[in-house]
Design a protein around this motif. Structure first.
Motif, PDB file in Angstrom:
ATOM      1  N   THR A 176      20.330  33.363 -20.047  1.00  0.00           N
ATOM      2  CA  THR A 176      19.762  32.220 -19.796  1.00  0.00           C
ATOM      3  C   THR A 176      20.075  31.059 -20.477  1.00  0.00           C
ATOM      4  O   THR A 176      20.316  29.945 -20.483  1.00  0.00           O
ATOM      5  CB  THR A 176      18.339  32.505 -19.138  1.00  0.00           C
ATOM      6  N   LYS A 177      19.797  31.543 -22.131  1.00  0.00           N
ATOM      7  CA  LYS A 177      19.806  30.585 -23.161  1.00  0.00           C
ATOM      8  C   LYS A 177      21.277  30.009 -23.362  1.00  0.00           C
ATOM      9  O   LYS A 177      21.553  29.109 -23.619  1.00  0.00           O
ATOM     10  CB  LYS A 177      19.273  31.196 -24.399  1.00  0.00           C
ATOM     11  N   MET A 178      22.447  31.119 -23.152  1.00  0.00           N
ATOM     12  CA  MET A 178      23.786  30.792 -23.207  1.00  0.00           C
ATOM     13  C   MET A 178      24.057  29.819 -22.116  1.00  0.00           C
ATOM     14  O   MET A 178      24.879  28.628 -22.272  1.00  0.00           O
ATOM     15  CB  MET A 178      24.366  32.224 -23.361  1.00  0.00           C
ATOM     16  N   GLU A 179      23.394  30.159 -20.851  1.00  0.00           N
ATOM     17  CA  GLU A 179      23.871  29.139 -19.801  1.00  0.00           C
ATOM     18  C   GLU A 179      23.428  27.772 -19.904  1.00  0.00           C
ATOM     19  O   GLU A 179      24.012  26.818 -19.648  1.00  0.00           O
ATOM     20  CB  GLU A 179      23.377  29.923 -18.323  1.00  0.00           C
ATOM     21  N   PRO A 236      26.218  22.760 -20.878  1.00  0.00           N
ATOM     22  CA  PRO A 236      26.775  21.287 -20.969  1.00  0.00           C
ATOM     23  C   PRO A 236      27.086  20.764 -22.487  1.00  0.00           C
ATOM     24  O   PRO A 236      27.921  20.040 -22.478  1.00  0.00           O
ATOM     25  CB  PRO A 236      25.431  20.624 -20.514  1.00  0.00           C
ATOM     26  N   ARG A 237      26.056  21.228 -23.523  1.00  0.00           N
ATOM     27  CA  ARG A 237      26.291  20.957 -24.879  1.00  0.00           C
ATOM     28  C   ARG A 237      27.722  21.195 -25.526  1.00  0.00           C
ATOM     29  O   ARG A 237      28.238  20.716 -26.161  1.00  0.00           O
ATOM     30  CB  ARG A 237      24.997  21.152 -25.561  1.00  0.00           C
ATOM     31  N   ALA A 293      25.465  23.621 -30.835  1.00  0.00           N
ATOM     32  CA  ALA A 293      25.479  24.348 -29.830  1.00  0.00           C
ATOM     33  C   ALA A 293      26.360  25.661 -29.602  1.00  0.00           C
ATOM     34  O   ALA A 293      25.881  26.830 -29.336  1.00  0.00           O
ATOM     35  CB  ALA A 293      25.883  23.540 -28.395  1.00  0.00           C
ATOM     36  N   ALA A 294      27.415  25.278 -30.434  1.00  0.00           N
ATOM     37  CA  ALA A 294      28.342  26.655 -30.436  1.00  0.00           C
ATOM     38  C   ALA A 294      27.856  27.469 -31.337  1.00  0.00           C
ATOM     39  O   ALA A 294      27.942  28.861 -31.052  1.00  0.00           O
ATOM     40  CB  ALA A 294      29.821  26.116 -31.050  1.00  0.00           C
ATOM     41  N   ALA A 295      27.200  27.167 -32.482  1.00  0.00           N
ATOM     42  CA  ALA A 295      26.544  28.154 -33.551  1.00  0.00           C
ATOM     43  C   ALA A 295      25.435  28.772 -32.758  1.00  0.00           C
ATOM     44  O   ALA A 295      25.250  30.178 -32.995  1.00  0.00           O
ATOM     45  CB  ALA A 295      26.085  27.176 -34.410  1.00  0.00           C
ATOM     46  N   GLN A 296      24.514  28.178 -31.997  1.00  0.00           N
ATOM     47  CA  GLN A 296      23.548  28.866 -31.178  1.00  0.00           C
ATOM     48  C   GLN A 296      23.939  29.625 -30.116  1.00  0.00           C
ATOM     49  O   GLN A 296      23.578  30.808 -29.788  1.00  0.00           O
ATOM     50  CB  GLN A 296      22.585  27.697 -30.587  1.00  0.00           C
TER      51      GLN A 296
END
Length: 243
Positions: free
Chosen positions: A136-139, A143-144, A152-155
């Motif tokens: 869910t966090k990846m989804e 948008p970012r 966002a890519a690092a997260q």
């Protein structure tokens, strides 16, 4: 008696059998091994073969050797052995493409095994919930990611790592898991070189969601197939990236 493997030297055969006796606690940590003379008689070997076997066991962190004293068992711990083995592999093969692909195969074996067992477990709800939360966090980051935001890519990468780690940690095969955990830093350092497009990240996120749904429903064959397809794609990307 030595069980012979045709490709092994005499000292390697001796070391392997003593190693097995250490890991199965026939010889306990903190206790001395039989003397070199006693072992030479037991294994029908020369003193030189016994000394070479001791050196191999010492290199693996299983025994300590002091001048004029009997070799002592240092550890019965499989983790100690695997960590020593991993250090040797990493120091000798840091740029070895085949080693990295072999590590990816270990990861695939561990993760597919974990997927199979988790899908069959009656106690899977807590772990599957964790996987669902990470997905869910990846989804939510998509948008970012589409706008090219580096943070966002690092997260996303962090959530992806934790997703796979959660899955791997559920594996009941402690030997495979120990091997993977000790060798994975080398694999992940190489995977950091891989750049992914938004389309690839979005596709990977969908694959995570499909896998979570299959695990929730206990669909073993589907879950295993999804995990295998996903990991095969990662291997292909890794193979195309590393030199």
């Amino acid at each position: 008696m030595i069980t012979s493997f045709s490709s092994e030297t005499k000292s390697a055969q001796i070391a392997r059998q003593i190693e097995e006796m250490i890991l199965t606690k026939v010889y306990q940590a903190g206790e001395p091994l039989p003397s070199q003379q006693e072992l030479a008689v037991e294994f029908n070997a020369s003193s030189r073969s016994i000394r070479e076997a001791f050196k191999q066991l010492e290199a693996k962190g299983l025994v300590t050797i002091s001048q004029g004293k009997r070799a002592m068992v240092k550890s019965n711990n499989l983790e100690q052995f695997v960590a020593s083995l991993s250090s040797t592999l990493i120091s000798n093969h840091t740029t070895d493409k085949k080693l990295l692909l072999d590590l990816m195969q270990v990861r695939t074996t561990v993760e597919v095994s974990a997927t199979r067992e988790l899908s069959r477990s009656d106690q899977r709800s807590i772990l599957v919930r964790s996987l669902d939360n990470l997905t869910t966090k990846m989804e939510a980051l998509l948008p970012r990611l589409k706008s090219g935001e580096q943070e966002a890519a690092a997260q996303w990468n962090s959530h992806d790592f934790n997703f796979h780690k959660t899955l791997i940690d559920s594996n009941d095969n402690v030997i495979l898991t120990a091997i993977y955990e000790n060798l994975s830093p080398l694999l992940y350092s190489s995977m950091d070189q891989i750049s992914n497009t938004y389309a690839e990240l979005e596709k990977s996120t969908r694959e995570h969601r499909y896998l979570v749904e299959a695990l929730e429903q206990g669909q073993t064959d589907l879950a295993v197939a999804l995990a295998l397809v996903h990991l095969t794609a990662i291997r292909g990307k890794l193979e195309a990236t590393i030199i």
